[in-house]
Write a protein that holds these residues in place. Structure first.
Motif, PDB file in Angstrom:
ATOM      1  N   ASP B  59       0.830  -1.200   0.000  1.00 48.47           N
ATOM      2  CA  ASP B  59       0.000   0.000   0.000  1.00 48.47           C
ATOM      3  C   ASP B  59       0.863   1.248   0.000  1.00 48.47           C
ATOM      4  N   HIS B  60       0.422   2.282  -0.692  1.00 48.60           N
ATOM      5  CA  HIS B  60       1.118   3.566  -0.673  1.00 48.60           C
ATOM      6  C   HIS B  60       0.220   4.571  -1.354  1.00 48.60           C
ATOM      7  N   ASP B  61       0.455   5.843  -1.067  1.00 51.18           N
ATOM      8  CA  ASP B  61      -0.287   6.881  -1.784  1.00 51.18           C
ATOM      9  C   ASP B  61       0.540   8.151  -1.873  1.00 51.18           C
ATOM     10  N   CYS B  62       0.591   8.927  -0.785  1.00 48.68           N
ATOM     11  CA  CYS B  62       1.236  10.240  -0.883  1.00 48.68           C
ATOM     12  C   CYS B  62       2.746  10.146  -1.020  1.00 48.68           C
ATOM     13  N   ARG B  63       3.311   9.167  -0.396  1.00 49.10           N
ATOM     14  CA  ARG B  63       4.769   8.997  -0.336  1.00 49.10           C
ATOM     15  C   ARG B  63       5.474  10.197   0.292  1.00 49.10           C
ATOM     16  N   GLU B  64       4.735  10.946   1.066  1.00 43.61           N
ATOM     17  CA  GLU B  64       5.411  12.016   1.810  1.00 43.61           C
ATOM     18  C   GLU B  64       5.049  11.987   3.289  1.00 43.61           C
ATOM     19  N   GLY B  65       4.604  10.852   3.753  1.00 40.79           N
ATOM     20  CA  GLY B  65       4.441  10.687   5.193  1.00 40.79           C
ATOM     21  C   GLY B  65       3.205  11.324   5.786  1.00 40.79           C
ATOM     22  N   ILE B  66       2.189  11.608   4.953  1.00 36.46           N
ATOM     23  CA  ILE B  66       1.020  12.289   5.523  1.00 36.46           C
ATOM     24  C   ILE B  66      -0.296  11.555   5.321  1.00 36.46           C
ATOM     25  N   CYS B  67      -0.322  10.525   4.485  1.00 40.30           N
ATOM     26  CA  CYS B  67      -1.639   9.942   4.187  1.00 40.30           C
ATOM     27  C   CYS B  67      -1.944   8.704   5.021  1.00 40.30           C
ATOM     28  N   GLY B  68      -0.919   7.997   5.442  1.00 38.02           N
ATOM     29  CA  GLY B  68      -1.134   6.821   6.275  1.00 38.02           C
ATOM     30  C   GLY B  68      -1.386   5.536   5.507  1.00 38.02           C
ATOM     31  N   MET B  69      -1.197   5.562   4.196  1.00 28.60           N
ATOM     32  CA  MET B  69      -1.452   4.351   3.430  1.00 28.60           C
ATOM     33  C   MET B  69      -0.344   3.318   3.555  1.00 28.60           C
ATOM     34  N   CYS B  70       0.903   3.774   3.563  1.00 28.56           N
ATOM     35  CA  CYS B  70       2.000   2.813   3.535  1.00 28.56           C
ATOM     36  C   CYS B  70       2.179   2.164   4.908  1.00 28.56           C
ATOM     37  N   GLY B  71       2.931   1.114   4.935  1.00 36.28           N
ATOM     38  CA  GLY B  71       3.243   0.478   6.216  1.00 36.28           C
ATOM     39  C   GLY B  71       3.336  -1.018   6.084  1.00 36.28           C
ATOM     40  N   MET B  87       7.076   4.423   6.361  1.00 39.93           N
ATOM     41  CA  MET B  87       7.890   3.594   5.472  1.00 39.93           C
ATOM     42  C   MET B  87       8.225   4.326   4.179  1.00 39.93           C
ATOM     43  N   CYS B  88       7.332   5.188   3.720  1.00 40.47           N
ATOM     44  CA  CYS B  88       7.605   5.919   2.472  1.00 40.47           C
ATOM     45  C   CYS B  88       8.698   6.961   2.682  1.00 40.47           C
ATOM     46  N   GLN B  89       8.903   7.382   3.918  1.00 41.67           N
ATOM     47  CA  GLN B  89       9.933   8.375   4.218  1.00 41.67           C
ATOM     48  C   GLN B  89      11.210   7.729   4.768  1.00 41.67           C
ATOM     49  N   CYS B 163      -2.651  11.801  13.964  1.00 40.02           N
ATOM     50  CA  CYS B 163      -2.763  10.383  13.613  1.00 40.02           C
ATOM     51  C   CYS B 163      -3.194  10.244  12.158  1.00 40.02           C
ATOM     52  N   ILE B 164      -2.439   9.454  11.391  1.00 42.54           N
ATOM     53  CA  ILE B 164      -2.761   9.261   9.980  1.00 42.54           C
ATOM     54  C   ILE B 164      -3.428   7.910   9.755  1.00 42.54           C
ATOM     55  N   GLY B 165      -3.713   7.197  10.845  1.00 43.72           N
ATOM     56  CA  GLY B 165      -4.453   5.939  10.725  1.00 43.72           C
ATOM     57  C   GLY B 165      -3.715   4.849   9.968  1.00 43.72           C
TER      58      GLY B 165
HETATM   59  S1  FES Z   1       2.450   6.723   1.486  1.00 46.67           S
HETATM   60 FE1  FES Z   1       1.364   8.288   2.519  1.00 46.67          FE
HETATM   61  S2  FES Z   1       2.214   8.118   4.494  1.00 46.67           S
HETATM   62 FE2  FES Z   1       3.450   6.748   3.399  1.00 46.67          FE
END
Ligand code: FES
Ligand code: HEM
Lengths: 223, 252
Positions: B59-71, B87-89, B163-165
């Motif tokens: 999972d990933h989306d913003c790749r800047e540490g704000i959306c909470g998708m990655c992990g 993890m994206c950062q 919290c980005i969930g």
């Molecule tokens: S991809 Fe959005 S927080 Fe990591």
């Protein structure tokens, strides 16, 4: 109240808190051993003669223990199931404290200990032949003295109290968080108090078997 | 020229929720140390695709540490070894040449694996749906500073609202408990005047959903707070415990 995960935890915490108060009361009574046979036996007799109050206290304690154990069992069993597949690499983010990890085990040791402890004293004959030291009837004090001449029993009691120590060092500070007290400045202090108090209670109890084991029988009878 | 390192990856592969999974080992010989962890996986996936293999799902989306998708769990730790970092950062300079990195999905009864490193976090959505909001009548936008909020409360509410969930707290908890997440959502309203009218119901409803989703129970180990990429404090859990108790007492 006890239907939710927090509710169960708060039941564990409140029963645990009362059990800790009991332990402190119990320990202060036990310390009368250091005052000598007369003081200790008089105290034991006073408790014996409380009648209805004694039975209320006993039933209360049994209830506290049962509730504490049933609710922790529910929580612990559910927690085991909450992660059906464990991690390949186990590396906690911060160091896990042994006291915390061992809670269900130290609790079980306490339970086991408790059964033998009740058989040893509470349910034993306080003026039977086991209470006689150097030919003198020494009542409960004599019973305790004689029982701790056996190093295996001393070891067993020390193990029991080690479990109590571990259990309490986690428990005391944990209760505060469970009831919602958290403070940047005071929480670290509470953790330290929890550690010190837990160890102090355990050492306090465990000192008695050693004291009894190393005391000459002539000192018991005042000869 | 940028520095590169050579890595061995052990990655959990699982075709679907029902399929059984296993670890598959991959050699990645030239990893740019300036690449992010996800970029490193992108490069590996391109190689897999060229070989006609399935890419690793993550999972990933913003790749800047704000959306909470990655992990995912990297060497035993959610989001990997760097604290307060998603993890994206996370960047490959955190690793050494020759390292073996084990990557596995979050493990929790409440967060079932969908594929490879992707888990189903809709349990979090259902927790939020059950109370993570304030009911408002629509109309004119209210005046920005009409309601006074003490600075300290506003700061604490903002801290909780960070919290980005991502569910790293659940992954890190020895009991797979979601208490840090739920308490952050509860606290962020409990600290603000707008959150007061529904405060009691909110905590009870969100907790009921949390339990229904079969997360574990908190045992005050605090791994969650340490693992949180946003540094959410376990003081929020204390606040939720407190709110639970007072809500129960007032409503009963
Ligand atoms: S991809 Fe959005 S927080 Fe990591
Ligand atoms: C008799 C057997 C006992 C068992 C099996 C037992 C078990 C446990 C367990 C497993 C927990 C942790 C619960 C959790 O992680 O959520 C716990 C907590 C606790 N126990 Fe016990 N225990 C026992 C006896 C005692 C005794 C004798 C005392 C008191 C002197 C005590 C006091 C506490 C307290 C205060 C807590 C903390 C609750 C909290 O975390 O908020 N327990 N116990």
């Amino acid at each position: 109240m006890a239907s939710s995960s927090i509710g169960k935890k708060q039941v564990v915490a409140i029963t645990g808190l009362f059990l800790i108060l009991f332990l402190i009361f119990h320990l202060s009574g036990n310390f009368l051993i250091y005052k000598g046979p007369d003081a200790f036996n008089a105290y034991a007799e006073f408790l014996e003669n409380l009648g209805a109050i004694k039975w209320m206290a006993r039933l209360g304690l049994i209830a506290l223990f049962l509730i504490h154990i049933v609710f922790t069992a529910m929580v612990v069993i559910d927690n085991r199931k909450a992660r059906p597949q464990s991690y390949e690499v186990v590396k906690s983010v911060i160091k896990r404290s042994w006291a915390t990890r061992l809670m269900p085990y130290t609790g079980s040791v306490i339970l086991l200990y408790l059964i033998f402890h009740l058989l040893d004293y509470t349910l034993a004959d306080h003026s039977g032949h086991n209470s006689i030291v150097n030919g003198q009837a020494m009542e409960l004090y004599g019973l305790v003295y004689n029982s701790f001449q056996n190093p295996i029993r001393v070891a067993f009691y020390v193990i029991g109290m080690t479990a109590v120590g571990f259990h309490l060092t986690h428990a005391i500070q944990s209760v505060m968080q469970t009831f919602g007290f958290y403070h940047v400045r005071y929480t670290p202090i509470i953790k330290r108090v929890s550690l010190v108090l837990g160890i102090a209670i355990a050492v306090g109890f465990a000192s008695i078997p050693f004291y009894m084991m190393f005391m000459q029988s002539s000192c018991v009878t005042g000869g | 020229m940028t520095k590169t390192i050579s890595l061995t990856l052990k990655v959990w592969r699982q075709k679907s929720g029902n399929a059984s999974g296993k670890f598959v080992t991959y050699q990645v010989p030239t990893v740019d140390v300036n690449a992010s962890f996800l970029e490193m996986l992108d490069v590996l996936n391109e190689q897999l695709l060229l070989k006609g293999e399935d890419p690793i799902a993550f999972d990933h989306d913003c790749r800047e540490g704000i959306c909470g998708m990655c992990g995912a769990v990297v060497n035993g730790q959610p989001h990997g070894p760097q604290r307060k970092t998603t993890m994206c950062q996370l960047h490959m300079r955190q690793f050494q040449d020759g390292d073996t990195i084990t990557i596995e999905p979050y493990r929790a009864r409440a967060l079932p694996v969908l594929r490879d490193l992707v888990v189903d976090r809709s349990a979090f959505d259902r927790v939020v749906q059950s109370g993570g909001y304030v009911s408002v009548k629509t109309g004119q936008a209210p005046d920005a500073n009409a309601i006074l909020i003490p600075k300290q409360d506003a700061d604490l509410a903002m801290d909780a609202a960070q919290c980005i969930g991502c569910a790293a707290c659940v992954a890190a908890c020895p009991n797979a408990s979601a208490m840090l997440f739920v308490s952050a959502k509860v606290s962020h309203f409990a600290l603000l005047p707008q959150g007061q009218p529904e405060r009691q119901n909110r905590v009870l409803e969100m907790l009921a959903t949390m339990d229904r989703e079969r997360f574990g129970n908190c045992s005050n180990e605090y791994q969650c707070g340490a693992a949180c990429p946003k540094g959410i404090s376990v003081s929020n859990i204390a606040r939720m415990n407190r709110d639970y108790l007072s809500s129960k007492m007032r409503l009963s």
